[in-house]
Design an enzyme around this catalytic site. Sequence first.
Site, PDB file in Angstrom:
ATOM      1  N   CYS A  49     -52.460  19.085  51.983  1.00  0.00           N
ATOM      2  CA  CYS A  49     -51.268  19.526  51.255  1.00  0.00           C
ATOM      3  C   CYS A  49     -51.584  19.655  49.769  1.00  0.00           C
ATOM      4  O   CYS A  49     -52.096  18.712  49.163  1.00  0.00           O
ATOM      5  CB  CYS A  49     -50.121  18.544  51.468  1.00  0.00           C
ATOM      6  SG  CYS A  49     -48.664  18.892  50.455  1.00  0.00           S
TER       7      CYS A  49
ATOM      8  N   CYS B  64     -44.168  13.312  50.431  1.00  0.00           N
ATOM      9  CA  CYS B  64     -44.592  14.527  49.743  1.00  0.00           C
ATOM     10  C   CYS B  64     -43.557  14.892  48.683  1.00  0.00           C
ATOM     11  O   CYS B  64     -42.383  15.093  48.995  1.00  0.00           O
ATOM     12  CB  CYS B  64     -44.749  15.667  50.742  1.00  0.00           C
ATOM     13  SG  CYS B  64     -45.229  17.234  49.971  1.00  0.00           S
TER      14      CYS B  64
ATOM     15  N   ASP C 134     -24.294  50.769  48.532  1.00  0.00           N
ATOM     16  CA  ASP C 134     -24.975  49.624  47.935  1.00  0.00           C
ATOM     17  C   ASP C 134     -24.078  49.032  46.860  1.00  0.00           C
ATOM     18  O   ASP C 134     -24.182  49.356  45.681  1.00  0.00           O
ATOM     19  CB  ASP C 134     -26.314  50.067  47.343  1.00  0.00           C
ATOM     20  CG  ASP C 134     -27.275  48.891  47.192  1.00  0.00           C
ATOM     21  OD1 ASP C 134     -28.316  49.059  46.542  1.00  0.00           O
ATOM     22  OD2 ASP C 134     -26.975  47.811  47.723  1.00  0.00           O
TER      23      ASP C 134
ATOM     24  N   CYS D 229     -49.307  16.676  47.892  1.00  0.00           N
ATOM     25  CA  CYS D 229     -49.474  15.229  48.077  1.00  0.00           C
ATOM     26  C   CYS D 229     -50.805  14.833  48.711  1.00  0.00           C
ATOM     27  O   CYS D 229     -51.111  13.643  48.813  1.00  0.00           O
ATOM     28  CB  CYS D 229     -48.327  14.666  48.918  1.00  0.00           C
ATOM     29  SG  CYS D 229     -48.377  15.162  50.664  1.00  0.00           S
TER      30      CYS D 229
ATOM     31  N   GLU E 291     -21.707  56.226  59.060  1.00  0.00           N
ATOM     32  CA  GLU E 291     -21.292  56.292  57.663  1.00  0.00           C
ATOM     33  C   GLU E 291     -22.402  55.761  56.769  1.00  0.00           C
ATOM     34  O   GLU E 291     -23.179  54.885  57.173  1.00  0.00           O
ATOM     35  CB  GLU E 291     -20.003  55.493  57.435  1.00  0.00           C
ATOM     36  CG  GLU E 291     -20.069  54.061  57.886  1.00  0.00           C
ATOM     37  CD  GLU E 291     -18.697  53.466  58.166  1.00  0.00           C
ATOM     38  OE1 GLU E 291     -18.422  52.419  57.578  1.00  0.00           O
ATOM     39  OE2 GLU E 291     -17.929  54.019  58.966  1.00  0.00           O
TER      40      GLU E 291
ATOM     41  N   TYR F 130     -14.180  50.935  54.827  1.00  0.00           N
ATOM     42  CA  TYR F 130     -15.011  51.164  56.000  1.00  0.00           C
ATOM     43  C   TYR F 130     -14.576  50.403  57.246  1.00  0.00           C
ATOM     44  O   TYR F 130     -15.121  50.627  58.332  1.00  0.00           O
ATOM     45  CB  TYR F 130     -16.486  50.861  55.715  1.00  0.00           C
ATOM     46  CG  TYR F 130     -16.807  49.467  55.231  1.00  0.00           C
ATOM     47  CD1 TYR F 130     -17.410  49.284  53.995  1.00  0.00           C
ATOM     48  CD2 TYR F 130     -16.542  48.339  55.993  1.00  0.00           C
ATOM     49  CE1 TYR F 130     -17.748  48.017  53.529  1.00  0.00           C
ATOM     50  CE2 TYR F 130     -16.868  47.072  55.555  1.00  0.00           C
ATOM     51  CZ  TYR F 130     -17.472  46.922  54.316  1.00  0.00           C
ATOM     52  OH  TYR F 130     -17.798  45.670  53.871  1.00  0.00           O
TER      53      TYR F 130
ATOM     54  N   LYS G 118     -31.652  50.779  58.019  1.00  0.00           N
ATOM     55  CA  LYS G 118     -32.076  50.842  56.629  1.00  0.00           C
ATOM     56  C   LYS G 118     -33.043  52.003  56.392  1.00  0.00           C
ATOM     57  O   LYS G 118     -33.862  52.347  57.256  1.00  0.00           O
ATOM     58  CB  LYS G 118     -32.750  49.531  56.228  1.00  0.00           C
ATOM     59  CG  LYS G 118     -31.824  48.320  56.224  1.00  0.00           C
ATOM     60  CD  LYS G 118     -30.739  48.465  55.177  1.00  0.00           C
ATOM     61  CE  LYS G 118     -29.996  47.168  54.950  1.00  0.00           C
ATOM     62  NZ  LYS G 118     -30.732  46.212  54.137  1.00  0.00           N
TER      63      LYS G 118
ATOM     64  N   LYS H 133     -24.355  53.554  54.172  1.00  0.00           N
ATOM     65  CA  LYS H 133     -24.244  52.142  53.794  1.00  0.00           C
ATOM     66  C   LYS H 133     -24.295  52.061  52.272  1.00  0.00           C
ATOM     67  O   LYS H 133     -25.356  52.093  51.658  1.00  0.00           O
ATOM     68  CB  LYS H 133     -25.373  51.323  54.417  1.00  0.00           C
ATOM     69  CG  LYS H 133     -25.220  49.817  54.189  1.00  0.00           C
ATOM     70  CD  LYS H 133     -26.315  49.041  54.903  1.00  0.00           C
ATOM     71  CE  LYS H 133     -26.116  47.544  54.723  1.00  0.00           C
ATOM     72  NZ  LYS H 133     -26.202  47.143  53.300  1.00  0.00           N
TER      73      LYS H 133
END
Length: 674
Positions: free
Chosen positions: A408, A432, A117, A411, A113, A225, A314, A115
């Site tokens: 980093c 940090c 949206d 920090c 089926e 569904y 998809k 999909k």
Amino acid sequence: MPSIQDEIQQLREQLHTANYQYYVCDDPSIPDAEYDRLFKRLQILENQHPELLTADSPTQRVGAPALSAFSSVQHEMPMLSLDNAFSEQDMQDFVKRIQERLNSSAEIEFACEPKLDGLAVSLLYRDGILVRGATRGDGSSGEDITLNVRTIGSIPLRLQGDDFPPVLEVRGEVYMPRKGFEVLNQRARDNGEKTFVNPRNAAAGSLRQLDSAITAKRPLEFCCYSLGIVEGREMPGKHSDILACFARWGFKTNAESAVVQGVNACLDYYQKLGEKRDALAYDIDGVVFKVNDIQLQKRLGFISRAPRWAIAHKFPAQEEMTLLEDVEFQVGRTGAITPVARLQPVFVGGVTVSNATLHNMDEIKRLDLKIGDTVIIRRAGDVIPQVARVVLEKRNLLCHDIIFPAVCPVCGSQIEKIEGEAVARCTGGLFCGAQRKEAIKHFASRKAMDVDGLGDKIVDQLVDAGLVDTLDDLYFLELDKLAALERMGVKSAQNILDALENSKNTSLERFIYALGIREVGVATASNLVNHFASLEALMGASLEQLLEVDDVGPVVAEHVAHFFAEAHNRSVIEALLAAGIHWPAPKTPAEGEQPLAGLTYVITGTLASMGRDQAGDYLKGLGAKVAGSVSAKTSALVAGEKAGSKLTKAQSLGVPVLDEGAFLALLAEHGITL
């Protein structure tokens, strides 16, 4: 001459039929003017005789008084999400996993089926009358949108026929067709109002209106569904036949649905639907494939929060070309250093994209990406923007390498990259600022401690002003200092302090989730609490004991064990408890009241006399552990109707099996009678 009651009933029947023909069949049976005349006559009669008004009357679609907020609905059967496939190989792997689990090489029959949206919705009917509508929410609980779903013409207020179950939950998608979306946006433009970006956002915004009269004006549709809970009737053994029942009872089902045999037929269906995607009257973002046989679905079961028997394949995401202007490095709450692409803004898949995650330096190297490159941006799964590839033909001499920082960026602490992991992390911990802020934001979030009003910007200010260094500092904030923050005030500050005070009374599940242990989400936190029952037991658990918990594998077990092994983490927990955070103590019977101590039970199937949760509570009250899966360590399996794969596994392992009668006898033996 018919009575008033008979005339009202006749009018309702005519209007129900007209609604069905118009909204579900796309084949109007009467002119609009005739529909309006019948509707007006029914309104007049119901106004004159309000005692004859019923919830399933067609006049009740027009909206009701506005709500101040949505109430919460607990789904009796979780509304699960689906795993995704993005390629033919993904689909072939999916089918192969099914065949291996079923120990069969036979081709599987699949229901296919589109999909849609839109927004997933649950509809509950009792004796054929719509009594509740709810959003999917987090899968376990959603929002009560009954007043809003009543306004949607393709949702029957009363089921057709007489063979529907006494209790029936129908699940499906509320969406906005493209034509209706364009009309809605044109109306907004004409009125100088903000337009919606795409039909999905329009549908979601329309369905979550507190004023259902607004929802009634929006061109929404519903397509079913799947089946949720059902009582009082056996449903067909195939998903496609269940959908046929739904259609017979008055629901819209998707005309593009089909049943095919084998993975090649699935791929063929996917290809053909993809070719006609743009010609459809509504947006779709892929195809859903479900094993058609319900018994096979039950044998296959679930992993985490998704079924093993279904997948969403998809469609290729929409792509656009733009310029990579810069790369910045962000620090997450676990110290992960993530490169983020700063892009020349581009409209992709219905949204304007100016940022995209690059995940890590390995990804940057894989793409051979340089600042100044022209890149293809893809919205993976139509949601998350990604840099798909570099357009090397457009690279020029001004393009330059991306340099990963040595320390980093927040920090200045050293960055470490553990062998075998792609992610590099700041070693600064609570020193940090980025980690501190993100840890506090997570701690205060809705599914964690749920501190209303303590949003991201307030947290940023609290940390920047030096008012909060560690989590427990939140509970010692002073009103005057909090009120002095930008865009704050005494009233807002007091509301936050009240919310913090209220958050002290929580649940152990929420507290565990709030600690921010890597890869421990809401569901895993709940499983840990169900297994160990107390914080002390969890903190002292060995790696082997953690691996006995449902949905906890080696990686998560190591994260949990390492977290509680760190002295500074234990110090944070002690400080939070000292600040007053608490939860209901687990009910632990006295030694003599625990005849089942040391035993582990698993409950499966449907029990006629009680729910599985209640059965588990009885066993826990007698000292037993209740696990979610059968193993050689299981002491006994309590098997109700339709026990399925757990019963098969218990029999193969020689685990004793108690039917409902034997289980009730066990409870009675220890003084529990129903």
